[in-house]
Design a protein around this motif. Structure first.
Motif, PDB file in Angstrom:
ATOM      1  N   HIS A  42     -37.723 -23.673 -32.452  1.00  0.00           N
ATOM      2  CA  HIS A  42     -36.515 -24.123 -31.746  1.00  0.00           C
ATOM      3  C   HIS A  42     -36.739 -24.147 -30.236  1.00  0.00           C
ATOM      4  O   HIS A  42     -36.389 -25.125 -29.561  1.00  0.00           O
ATOM      5  N   THR A  43     -37.345 -23.094 -29.711  1.00  0.00           N
ATOM      6  CA  THR A  43     -37.585 -22.994 -28.263  1.00  0.00           C
ATOM      7  C   THR A  43     -38.549 -24.066 -27.779  1.00  0.00           C
ATOM      8  O   THR A  43     -38.316 -24.712 -26.744  1.00  0.00           O
ATOM      9  N   LEU A  89     -39.220 -26.977 -29.060  1.00  0.00           N
ATOM     10  CA  LEU A  89     -38.640 -28.312 -29.133  1.00  0.00           C
ATOM     11  C   LEU A  89     -37.497 -28.493 -28.141  1.00  0.00           C
ATOM     12  O   LEU A  89     -37.411 -29.521 -27.451  1.00  0.00           O
ATOM     13  N   LEU A  90     -36.612 -27.505 -28.071  1.00  0.00           N
ATOM     14  CA  LEU A  90     -35.428 -27.633 -27.221  1.00  0.00           C
ATOM     15  C   LEU A  90     -35.766 -27.575 -25.741  1.00  0.00           C
ATOM     16  O   LEU A  90     -35.291 -28.398 -24.957  1.00  0.00           O
ATOM     17  N   LYS A 110     -37.503 -30.735 -24.429  1.00  0.00           N
ATOM     18  CA  LYS A 110     -36.550 -31.853 -24.380  1.00  0.00           C
ATOM     19  C   LYS A 110     -35.594 -31.695 -23.206  1.00  0.00           C
ATOM     20  O   LYS A 110     -35.323 -32.656 -22.464  1.00  0.00           O
ATOM     21  N   LYS A 111     -35.074 -30.492 -23.035  1.00  0.00           N
ATOM     22  CA  LYS A 111     -34.113 -30.247 -21.946  1.00  0.00           C
ATOM     23  C   LYS A 111     -34.760 -30.492 -20.586  1.00  0.00           C
ATOM     24  O   LYS A 111     -34.149 -31.092 -19.699  1.00  0.00           O
ATOM     25  N   GLU A 153     -35.711 -29.019 -37.626  1.00  0.00           N
ATOM     26  CA  GLU A 153     -35.360 -28.541 -36.286  1.00  0.00           C
ATOM     27  C   GLU A 153     -35.423 -29.668 -35.265  1.00  0.00           C
ATOM     28  O   GLU A 153     -34.610 -29.733 -34.342  1.00  0.00           O
ATOM     29  N   THR A 192     -32.276 -30.687 -33.016  1.00  0.00           N
ATOM     30  CA  THR A 192     -32.403 -30.555 -31.559  1.00  0.00           C
ATOM     31  C   THR A 192     -32.054 -31.839 -30.827  1.00  0.00           C
ATOM     32  O   THR A 192     -31.837 -31.816 -29.618  1.00  0.00           O
ATOM     33  N   TYR A 220     -33.843 -35.028 -31.391  1.00  0.00           N
ATOM     34  CA  TYR A 220     -34.870 -36.070 -31.431  1.00  0.00           C
ATOM     35  C   TYR A 220     -34.524 -37.103 -32.505  1.00  0.00           C
ATOM     36  O   TYR A 220     -33.788 -36.805 -33.452  1.00  0.00           O
TER      37      TYR A 220
END
Length: 301
Positions: A213-214, A216-217, A220-221, A248, A252, A254
């Protein structure tokens, strides 16, 4: 005498009344004409505004006009080219490609009338089963090496070809990778899209759910905030992914996921399991063309 004078006055009054009547009749007629003309002008203006509004609303700013795209009765598959570092290898590293070979291959695509897709266009092709031209290709480069900017970008700009660079966001201060100013310049050219290759380039399928999660997120952020965009593509480091990673990625935000599995991209494989064509060093123009077209044999596997 008095009677004659009286008749004269009466006649003059009648003449005056007639003149006044004519004056008012004329003015009334002119006013009606003016009001009619004004109404006509307003009607035309209103009609023009409605027409302009309708035309504008058909395609919103930033929206892709697919009116002239080609539709297909069968699922469309197409090649996604995979590159990495654009430099000469002295150690046999097949992920390094000489810039001269990259240029020849890009020239081959141009000469053979290939349309180079953006991530947004690739998504439409995969989800709506239509394409902008008969021959399409999506050019991708992984990691974000500095030579993608110094050597690759000028070639793409000269030939006016679109490409996507999947960037490892933790490399912002690394001398071997391009930095924020470079990516902003490439993005503003309208030819280069910057998408995610995670934060740390770890094998995602070996991580915990929280770590996935971290990775990918956060990547992206950072790209969303830095480039003022909606990052839509996740390129899995080393092609490592599993069901957890796919799930995920979608949660997130995508829209597409790129693997390193060989073959043409097709929605049959799933939007988060898209195959690509790895390009290794050693291809001249002709052999590159043969390799690209023959790779279609993987499309239905």
């Amino acid at each position: 005498m008095k009677k004659k004078a009286l008749w004269t006055i009466v006649i003059l009054l009648l003449i005056e009344l007639i003149l006044v009547g004519v004056y008012f009749t004329k003015n009334t007629s002119q006013n009606k004409k003016l009001k009619t003309e004004e109404s006509s002008i307003l009607a035309k203006s209103s009609s023009r505004e409605i027409k302009e509004t309708t035309t504008t609303s058909e395609t919103k700013p930033g929206e892709i006009d697919t009116t002239d795209w080609l539709t297909s009765d069968t699922d469309i598959s197409f090649p996604i080219l995979m590159y990495h570092s654009l430099t000469v290898s002295n150690d046999g590293n097949t992920l390094k490609l000489p810039p001269e070979e990259f240029k020849e291959q890009m020239e081959w695509l141009k000469e053979n009338d290939y349309y180079t897709l953006t991530p947004e266009e690739a998504y439409i092709v995969l989800t709506e089963n239509k394409k902008p031209k008969e021959k399409i290709v999506w050019i991708t480069l992984d990691d974000g090496y500095l030579n993608n900017y110094t050597d690759g970008f000028p070639i793409l700009k000269q030939l006016k070809l679109n490409a996507t660079i999947n960037y490892i966001t933790s490399k912002q201060d690394n001398q071997y990778y391009f930095h924020q100013a470079d990516m902003e310049k490439m993005k503003h050219s309208g030819l280069i899209s910057i998408e995610s290759h995670t934060v740390s380039h770890l094998d995602l399928n070996t991580l915990s759910d929280e770590q996935i999660h971290t990775e990918l997120l956060d990547s992206k952020k950072w790209l969303d905030d830095t480039l003022k965009q909606q990052t839509s593509v996740i390129c899995y480091p080393a092609g490592r992914y599993d069901d957890r990673v796919e799930k995920e990625a979608e949660l997130t935000g995508y829209k597409l996921g790129l693997t390193t599995e060989p073959g043409y991209a097709s929605k049959n494989d799933g939007l988060f399991a898209l195959k690509r064509i790895r390009v290794s060093p050693g291809f001249d123009k002709e052999s590159f063309g043969n390799y690209l077209t023959s790779s279609n044999q993987y499309a239905n596997n």
